[in-house]
Design a protein around this motif. Sequence first.
Motif, PDB file in Angstrom:
ATOM      1  N   SER A 109       0.706  -0.771   0.759  1.00  0.00           N
ATOM      2  CA  SER A 109      -0.123   0.100   0.007  1.00  0.00           C
ATOM      3  C   SER A 109       0.928   1.701  -0.156  1.00  0.00           C
ATOM      4  O   SER A 109       0.837   2.823  -0.947  1.00  0.00           O
ATOM      5  CB  SER A 109      -0.752  -0.227   1.293  1.00  0.00           C
ATOM      6  N   GLU A 131      -9.085  -2.239   2.410  1.00  0.00           N
ATOM      7  CA  GLU A 131      -8.596  -1.847   3.607  1.00  0.00           C
ATOM      8  C   GLU A 131      -9.169  -1.225   4.614  1.00  0.00           C
ATOM      9  O   GLU A 131      -9.075  -1.182   5.854  1.00  0.00           O
ATOM     10  CB  GLU A 131      -7.603  -3.295   3.501  1.00  0.00           C
ATOM     11  N   GLU A 132      -8.009   0.124   4.353  1.00  0.00           N
ATOM     12  CA  GLU A 132      -7.733   1.296   4.938  1.00  0.00           C
ATOM     13  C   GLU A 132      -9.050   1.769   4.425  1.00  0.00           C
ATOM     14  O   GLU A 132      -9.797   2.028   3.264  1.00  0.00           O
ATOM     15  CB  GLU A 132      -6.531   1.771   4.992  1.00  0.00           C
ATOM     16  N   ASP A 177      -7.278  -1.957  -3.508  1.00  0.00           N
ATOM     17  CA  ASP A 177      -6.277  -2.594  -2.910  1.00  0.00           C
ATOM     18  C   ASP A 177      -7.597  -2.836  -1.980  1.00  0.00           C
ATOM     19  O   ASP A 177      -7.576  -2.118  -1.413  1.00  0.00           O
ATOM     20  CB  ASP A 177      -5.428  -1.406  -2.334  1.00  0.00           C
TER      21      ASP A 177
END
Length: 458
Positions: A109, A131-132, A177
């Motif tokens: 990332s 994911e984040e 991602d």
Amino acid sequence: MAKAKTAFVCNDCGADFPKWQGQCGECHAWNTLSEIRLSGPASKSASGRSNGRSGYAGTTASVQRLEDVAILDLPRLCSGFDEFDRVLGGGFVPGSSILIGGHPGAGKSTLLLQTLCRLAAQQPAIYVTGEESPEQIALRANRLGLPTDQLQLMAETDVDAILASAEALKPQVLVVDSIQVVHSETLTSAPGSVSQVRDCAAQLTRYAKQTGTVLILVGHVTKDGSLAGPKVLEHMIDCSILLEGDHDSRFRTLRGQKNRFGAVNELGIFAMTDAGMREVTNPSAIFLDRSEHIAPGTTVVVVWEGTRPLLVEIQALVDDSSLGNPRRVTVGFEQNRLAMLLAVLHRHGGIQVGDQDVFANVVGGVRVMETSADLALLLAVVSSLRNRPLPRDWVVFGEVGLSGEIRPVASGQERLSEAAKHGFKLAIVPKGNAPKKSISGLKVVPVSRLSEALEACD
Ligand code: TYD
Ligand code: MG
């Protein structure tokens, strides 16, 4: 109505079977097969194999001669990192899809965020984070001092929403991602399952091809280092790259596994610093951070990585074993190779380590997959066993064969030049790699048998 066709796909390796079975015939995992729909009236599946002919009966595909195919000579996009571009074969090719795999925490990332923030200054780019949270990404970008004014950020895991936004914003670069968290409402299989991942990736790569967008997918790897689930992805993407590195080492290597637009054996080297990923432009100097005092059991080898030589330090520790079955532990090498080399050392070098534990390590978290490190590894073992260091300005390379012969390796001349450039004074090399002209400052000791190499160290 035709009956919907189904297949059974292994969630671990992606192999498919016409019938359910308890154990996967490919990877031998138990209870990993799940049913997916291939084609049929109710299916909207975009699976790679769902091009069932029945629905398209009557239409023909257009055919053209190879020489008539228009070649669009689109310039490649540079990532801003020379090391990254080299692994890609010279930058991102428009319309290509790239899969970047690596362990959690490897820095995927971070690397992509740095790349995208820079790329976004020249062309529209979207970073899809599944994911984040956007806050986490923004915090990181600010901390790293990246330009944040151009990059578009999207927190989304629904592939249809991602594609709809991409259609609207028309980015030149799209990062997802990670692909493992992307799902689609229109597919019946469970989110995270192999067939979901594969179908979502198929939709994204098709979009990339049609629009000329660079698509970068992030994928996680399993403990054994293979891409989790998306082994099935590897045939649909153009380029597969692995970001590797030990947790306790700050160095990361970027290695191509498949590349339709360049060589696969290139290696890019990065360091994870508190200012993000930094490229290492002179890797030899870093992996060779040698102190004045040289301990027994270390040697330096010149390995060949892609198109350039790399000097790395090899360490061995040989110690009395308290176990009935002495240990053979390697970090950065193949363990079986060490066992084989120790057998050659016994048989053809007359040196016995059968009652000793042998540990071998490549300094700096590099993984050496070349056989050119064989001889250096054995000399490190002998040096540790005898508790006698080799001089610090010696360098060694060569493959060791089962009959104790030292075999030449590719690019011997370049390896020697690299060693000379870094101030090494003596090189023990295979006879077949002995240079025709002498190299200034470097004494070359050619050997053709293991016993000769051991004598040279006495
Ligand atoms: P990350 O890019 O989140 O890894 P991945 O996406 O592959 O899972 O990297 C996370 C790790 O990198 C984390 O352990 C902290 C470390 N790190 C640094 O050391 N320096 C930095 O500037 C950043 C952003 C992360
Ligand atoms: Mg990540």
